[in-house]
Design an enzyme around this catalytic site. Structure first.
Site, PDB file in Angstrom:
ATOM      1  N   ASP A 139     -64.265  -9.496  43.558  1.00 52.43           N
ATOM      2  CA  ASP A 139     -64.210  -8.397  42.605  1.00 52.43           C
ATOM      3  C   ASP A 139     -65.648  -8.040  42.226  1.00 52.43           C
ATOM      4  O   ASP A 139     -66.606  -8.532  42.852  1.00 52.43           O
ATOM      5  CB  ASP A 139     -63.339  -8.751  41.396  1.00 52.43           C
ATOM      6  CG  ASP A 139     -63.917  -9.859  40.518  1.00 52.43           C
ATOM      7  OD1 ASP A 139     -65.014 -10.391  40.827  1.00 52.43           O
ATOM      8  OD2 ASP A 139     -63.271 -10.195  39.511  1.00 52.43           O
TER       9      ASP A 139
ATOM     10  N   CYS B 213     -64.410 -14.455  42.496  1.00 56.30           N
ATOM     11  CA  CYS B 213     -64.308 -13.662  41.276  1.00 56.30           C
ATOM     12  C   CYS B 213     -65.086 -14.433  40.222  1.00 56.30           C
ATOM     13  O   CYS B 213     -65.841 -15.352  40.573  1.00 56.30           O
ATOM     14  CB  CYS B 213     -62.856 -13.380  40.875  1.00 56.30           C
ATOM     15  SG  CYS B 213     -61.866 -14.792  40.364  1.00 56.30           S
TER      16      CYS B 213
ATOM     17  N   THR C 104     -64.259 -16.728  37.926  1.00 52.12           N
ATOM     18  CA  THR C 104     -63.946 -18.168  37.927  1.00 52.12           C
ATOM     19  C   THR C 104     -63.456 -18.664  39.286  1.00 52.12           C
ATOM     20  O   THR C 104     -63.393 -19.866  39.507  1.00 52.12           O
ATOM     21  CB  THR C 104     -62.844 -18.494  36.908  1.00 52.12           C
ATOM     22  OG1 THR C 104     -61.632 -17.832  37.310  1.00 52.12           O
ATOM     23  CG2 THR C 104     -63.240 -18.099  35.502  1.00 52.12           C
TER      24      THR C 104
ATOM     25  N   HIS D  78     -57.888 -32.385  54.499  1.00 47.29           N
ATOM     26  CA  HIS D  78     -56.580 -32.902  54.105  1.00 47.29           C
ATOM     27  C   HIS D  78     -55.513 -31.834  53.907  1.00 47.29           C
ATOM     28  O   HIS D  78     -54.329 -32.130  54.053  1.00 47.29           O
ATOM     29  CB  HIS D  78     -56.702 -33.719  52.811  1.00 47.29           C
ATOM     30  CG  HIS D  78     -57.441 -34.992  53.004  1.00 47.29           C
ATOM     31  ND1 HIS D  78     -57.505 -35.957  52.023  1.00 47.29           N
ATOM     32  CD2 HIS D  78     -58.161 -35.487  54.047  1.00 47.29           C
ATOM     33  CE1 HIS D  78     -58.225 -36.980  52.456  1.00 47.29           C
ATOM     34  NE2 HIS D  78     -58.638 -36.708  53.677  1.00 47.29           N
TER      35      HIS D  78
ATOM     36  N   HIS E 131     -51.664 -36.041  56.969  1.00 54.37           N
ATOM     37  CA  HIS E 131     -51.949 -34.805  56.243  1.00 54.37           C
ATOM     38  C   HIS E 131     -51.140 -33.634  56.805  1.00 54.37           C
ATOM     39  O   HIS E 131     -50.752 -32.729  56.071  1.00 54.37           O
ATOM     40  CB  HIS E 131     -53.443 -34.497  56.276  1.00 54.37           C
ATOM     41  CG  HIS E 131     -54.280 -35.619  55.751  1.00 54.37           C
ATOM     42  ND1 HIS E 131     -54.211 -36.057  54.445  1.00 54.37           N
ATOM     43  CD2 HIS E 131     -55.174 -36.419  56.368  1.00 54.37           C
ATOM     44  CE1 HIS E 131     -55.040 -37.069  54.275  1.00 54.37           C
ATOM     45  NE2 HIS E 131     -55.636 -37.306  55.430  1.00 54.37           N
TER      46      HIS E 131
END
Length: 149
Positions: A12, A69, A71, A102, A137
């Site tokens: 963004d 973005c 965060t 993983h 995994h």
């Protein structure tokens, strides 16, 4: 002639500068960056950018994706709504390596207001140089995939 693997990048408005720095970095690591993010600082909603990048990965047009973005959380949530996407937000190189090894993550999310440029590049390098370990995994990744509608 060898074709370089493609990686889509989007963000963004909060992460334009860091996204462009990361695009140059991934190119130096041998990837072809496909930058589909905004180029101007006007406010733009992160969900549309997360979805657009995720669709490029899910379609096979790009092998991996990196989204940003403020965060890293919101854009990651949007990307994970696209079938076939396993995206994690990482603020350290260890987590970035582990989501590839993983969880077979095919997208990485970074918070541009959370990590600095140097750490972001370390995170990207860890993500791109790690490979899925398979084995036990793979069973767990299959369980995650089974949750998709």
């Amino acid at each position: 002639m060898t074709t370089r693997p493609r990686i889509v990048l989007s963000s963004d408005h909060a992460a334009i500068a860091l996204r462009q720095t990361i695009a140059a970095h991934v190119a130096s690591l041998g990837w072809e960056p496909v930058d589909i993010g905004p180029m101007t600082p006007e406010s733009t909603p992160y969900p549309q950018h997360g979805e657009a990048a995720a669709r490029r990965v899910a379609s096979g047009d790009c092998q991996l994706g990196i989204i940003l973005c403020g965060t890293g959380q919101g854009i990651m949530m949007a990307a994970n709504k696209v079938k076939g996407i396993r995206c994690g937000v990482c603020g350290d190189a260890f987590s970035a390596r582990m989501i590839r090894q993983h969880n077979d993550a095919n997208m990485l999310s970074i918070g541009a207001r959370v990590v600095g440029e140097g750490l972001a590049l370390d995170i990207v390098t860890a993500f791109l140089t790690a490979t899925f370990e398979g084995g036990r995994h793979a069973t767990r990744v299959d369980m995650i995939t089974a949750l998709e509608p």
